[in-house]
Design a protein around this motif. Sequence first.
Motif, PDB file in Angstrom:
ATOM      1  N   GLY A   1       2.299   6.769   2.250  1.00  0.00           N
ATOM      2  CA  GLY A   1       3.200   6.750   0.957  1.00  0.00           C
ATOM      3  C   GLY A   1       2.787   8.099  -0.070  1.00  0.00           C
ATOM      4  N   MET A   2       1.877   8.518   0.166  1.00  0.00           N
ATOM      5  CA  MET A   2       1.486   9.746  -0.447  1.00  0.00           C
ATOM      6  C   MET A   2       2.363  11.027   0.180  1.00  0.00           C
ATOM      7  SD  MET A   2      -2.665  10.292  -0.538  1.00  0.00           S
ATOM      8  CE  MET A   2      -3.829   9.355  -1.642  1.00  0.00           C
ATOM      9  N   ALA A   3       2.891  10.832   1.456  1.00  0.00           N
ATOM     10  CA  ALA A   3       3.691  11.916   1.836  1.00  0.00           C
ATOM     11  C   ALA A   3       5.055  11.607   1.263  1.00  0.00           C
ATOM     12  CB  ALA A   3       3.832  11.828   3.390  1.00  0.00           C
ATOM     13  N   HIS A   4       5.483  10.454   1.238  1.00  0.00           N
ATOM     14  CA  HIS A   4       6.611   9.874   0.446  1.00  0.00           C
ATOM     15  C   HIS A   4       6.782  10.659  -0.788  1.00  0.00           C
ATOM     16  CE1 HIS A   4       8.137   8.137   3.810  1.00  0.00           C
ATOM     17  NE2 HIS A   4       7.453   6.715   3.830  1.00  0.00           N
ATOM     18  N   GLY A   5       5.725  10.180  -1.599  1.00  0.00           N
ATOM     19  CA  GLY A   5       5.611  10.369  -3.070  1.00  0.00           C
ATOM     20  C   GLY A   5       5.750  11.995  -3.382  1.00  0.00           C
TER      21      GLY A   5
ATOM     22  N   ALA B   1       0.886  -1.167  -0.118  1.00  0.00           N
ATOM     23  CA  ALA B   1      -0.010   0.076  -0.245  1.00  0.00           C
ATOM     24  C   ALA B   1       1.067   1.194  -0.103  1.00  0.00           C
ATOM     25  CB  ALA B   1      -0.979   0.003   1.303  1.00  0.00           C
ATOM     26  N   LEU B   2       2.171   1.405   0.656  1.00  0.00           N
ATOM     27  CA  LEU B   2       2.867   2.199   0.609  1.00  0.00           C
ATOM     28  C   LEU B   2       3.414   2.648  -0.674  1.00  0.00           C
ATOM     29  CD1 LEU B   2       4.754   4.224   2.812  1.00  0.00           C
ATOM     30  CD2 LEU B   2       6.527   2.549   2.298  1.00  0.00           C
ATOM     31  N   VAL B   3       3.714   1.732  -1.496  1.00  0.00           N
ATOM     32  CA  VAL B   3       4.010   1.963  -3.025  1.00  0.00           C
ATOM     33  C   VAL B   3       2.996   2.490  -3.793  1.00  0.00           C
ATOM     34  CG1 VAL B   3       4.674   0.730  -5.270  1.00  0.00           C
ATOM     35  CG2 VAL B   3       5.913  -0.025  -2.943  1.00  0.00           C
ATOM     36  N   LEU B   4       1.794   2.048  -3.506  1.00  0.00           N
ATOM     37  CA  LEU B   4       0.507   2.594  -4.429  1.00  0.00           C
ATOM     38  C   LEU B   4       0.313   4.135  -3.744  1.00  0.00           C
ATOM     39  CD1 LEU B   4      -2.093   2.485  -5.692  1.00  0.00           C
ATOM     40  CD2 LEU B   4      -3.381   1.773  -3.805  1.00  0.00           C
ATOM     41  N   GLY B   5       0.573   4.371  -2.591  1.00  0.00           N
ATOM     42  CA  GLY B   5       0.213   5.749  -1.891  1.00  0.00           C
ATOM     43  C   GLY B   5       1.348   6.488  -2.567  1.00  0.00           C
ATOM     44  N   ALA B   6       2.399   6.159  -2.938  1.00  0.00           N
ATOM     45  CA  ALA B   6       3.800   6.922  -3.258  1.00  0.00           C
ATOM     46  C   ALA B   6       3.512   7.186  -4.903  1.00  0.00           C
ATOM     47  CB  ALA B   6       5.101   5.992  -2.926  1.00  0.00           C
TER      48      ALA B   6
ATOM     49  N   GLU C   1       7.135  14.156  -2.156  1.00  0.00           N
ATOM     50  CA  GLU C   1       8.417  14.800  -2.089  1.00  0.00           C
ATOM     51  C   GLU C   1       9.390  13.868  -2.916  1.00  0.00           C
ATOM     52  OE1 GLU C   1       9.872  15.312   1.980  1.00  0.00           O
ATOM     53  OE2 GLU C   1       8.078  16.528   2.363  1.00  0.00           O
ATOM     54  N   ALA C   2       8.909  13.297  -3.962  1.00  0.00           N
ATOM     55  CA  ALA C   2       9.734  12.324  -4.975  1.00  0.00           C
ATOM     56  C   ALA C   2      10.503  13.337  -5.740  1.00  0.00           C
ATOM     57  CB  ALA C   2       8.955  11.694  -5.688  1.00  0.00           C
ATOM     58  N   PRO C   3      11.805  13.096  -5.753  1.00  0.00           N
ATOM     59  CA  PRO C   3      12.653  14.022  -6.896  1.00  0.00           C
ATOM     60  C   PRO C   3      12.187  14.054  -8.281  1.00  0.00           C
ATOM     61  CG  PRO C   3      13.839  11.837  -6.658  1.00  0.00           C
ATOM     62  CD  PRO C   3      12.557  11.782  -5.838  1.00  0.00           C
ATOM     63  N   ASP C   4      12.305  15.061  -8.982  1.00  0.00           N
ATOM     64  CA  ASP C   4      12.105  15.095 -10.303  1.00  0.00           C
ATOM     65  C   ASP C   4      12.557  13.931 -11.141  1.00  0.00           C
ATOM     66  OD1 ASP C   4      10.770  17.623  -9.813  1.00  0.00           O
ATOM     67  OD2 ASP C   4      12.542  18.791 -10.209  1.00  0.00           O
ATOM     68  N   THR C   5      13.871  13.608 -10.994  1.00  0.00           N
ATOM     69  CA  THR C   5      14.447  12.531 -11.570  1.00  0.00           C
ATOM     70  C   THR C   5      14.885  11.383 -10.458  1.00  0.00           C
ATOM     71  OG1 THR C   5      16.574  13.497 -11.473  1.00  0.00           O
ATOM     72  CG2 THR C   5      15.138  13.792 -13.361  1.00  0.00           C
ATOM     73  N   GLY C   6      14.759  10.278 -10.768  1.00  0.00           N
ATOM     74  CA  GLY C   6      15.307   8.998  -9.987  1.00  0.00           C
ATOM     75  C   GLY C   6      14.334   8.570  -8.834  1.00  0.00           C
ATOM     76  N   PHE C   7      13.132   8.598  -9.336  1.00  0.00           N
ATOM     77  CA  PHE C   7      12.136   8.294  -8.544  1.00  0.00           C
ATOM     78  C   PHE C   7      12.431   6.744  -8.053  1.00  0.00           C
ATOM     79  CE2 PHE C   7       8.067   6.185  -7.494  1.00  0.00           C
ATOM     80  CZ  PHE C   7       7.548   6.777  -6.599  1.00  0.00           C
ATOM     81  N   GLY C   8      12.966   5.853  -9.238  1.00  0.00           N
ATOM     82  CA  GLY C   8      13.196   4.550  -8.703  1.00  0.00           C
ATOM     83  C   GLY C   8      13.939   4.275  -7.392  1.00  0.00           C
ATOM     84  N   ALA C   9      15.192   5.103  -7.422  1.00  0.00           N
ATOM     85  CA  ALA C   9      16.028   4.858  -6.214  1.00  0.00           C
ATOM     86  C   ALA C   9      15.587   5.422  -5.105  1.00  0.00           C
ATOM     87  CB  ALA C   9      17.278   5.681  -6.863  1.00  0.00           C
ATOM     88  N   TYR C  10      14.837   6.522  -5.310  1.00  0.00           N
ATOM     89  CA  TYR C  10      14.210   7.158  -4.101  1.00  0.00           C
ATOM     90  C   TYR C  10      13.260   6.063  -3.213  1.00  0.00           C
ATOM     91  CZ  TYR C  10      10.929  10.586  -1.419  1.00  0.00           C
ATOM     92  OH  TYR C  10      10.253  10.934  -0.513  1.00  0.00           O
TER      93      TYR C  10
END
Length: 200
Positions: A133-137, A77-82, A139-148
């Motif tokens: 997950g929404m809170a994490h997502g 669910a965290l991944v979904l929210g992100a 603040e996702a970087p403009d690039t490199g979401f996978g690593a984040y």
Amino acid sequence: MAFVSVPRIRTLLLAGLALGVGTAQAHTGHGTSGLWTGMVHPLGLDHLLAMVAVGVWSVSVLPRQRAWWGPAAFLLALVLGAGLGASGLLLPGLEHGIALSVVLFGAMLVLARQPLPPGVGLGLVAAAAVLHGMAHGAEAPDTGFGAYALGFMLTTAALHFGGMALGLALRYQAARYQHWALAGLGSLCSAAGLYLFSHV
């Protein structure tokens, strides 16, 4: 897991709390990029308490063969929210919801002697994880979401594992006081959640 000492786990948790002080409530307005930032983000006090509580709850309430279901439900669910957060979909009052999830998980520990049906408990775990997950997502970087994303997933899994280790230590090394210990931990968790809620 009977060999895990309660003092050692307590030391590790205190160290995690100390690391999280600087990032507590830091969900907006700071730069984010890469694996390391993803790993640090869940160390905010609200996230940390929720994830450790899920681990403790899972080994204390779920059948032993299914104790991993709690962390698995949270992570999925965290991944979904992100993904939702990264796409710009955020719920109003998200920070308040995250703080209330800490209160909820604390209450679930207090009620561990007469727990919710596993399906209901797992549903609440997953619903709360979407908020985190929404809170994490968000603040996702403009690039490199996978690593984040990999970073915050690794830290989340580690916090779940720490909570499970603590729950198992209580079961095997403090069995006579397990329910009292869970009630105490849950009360502290809920109190911290209410504090966070009042300071959002």
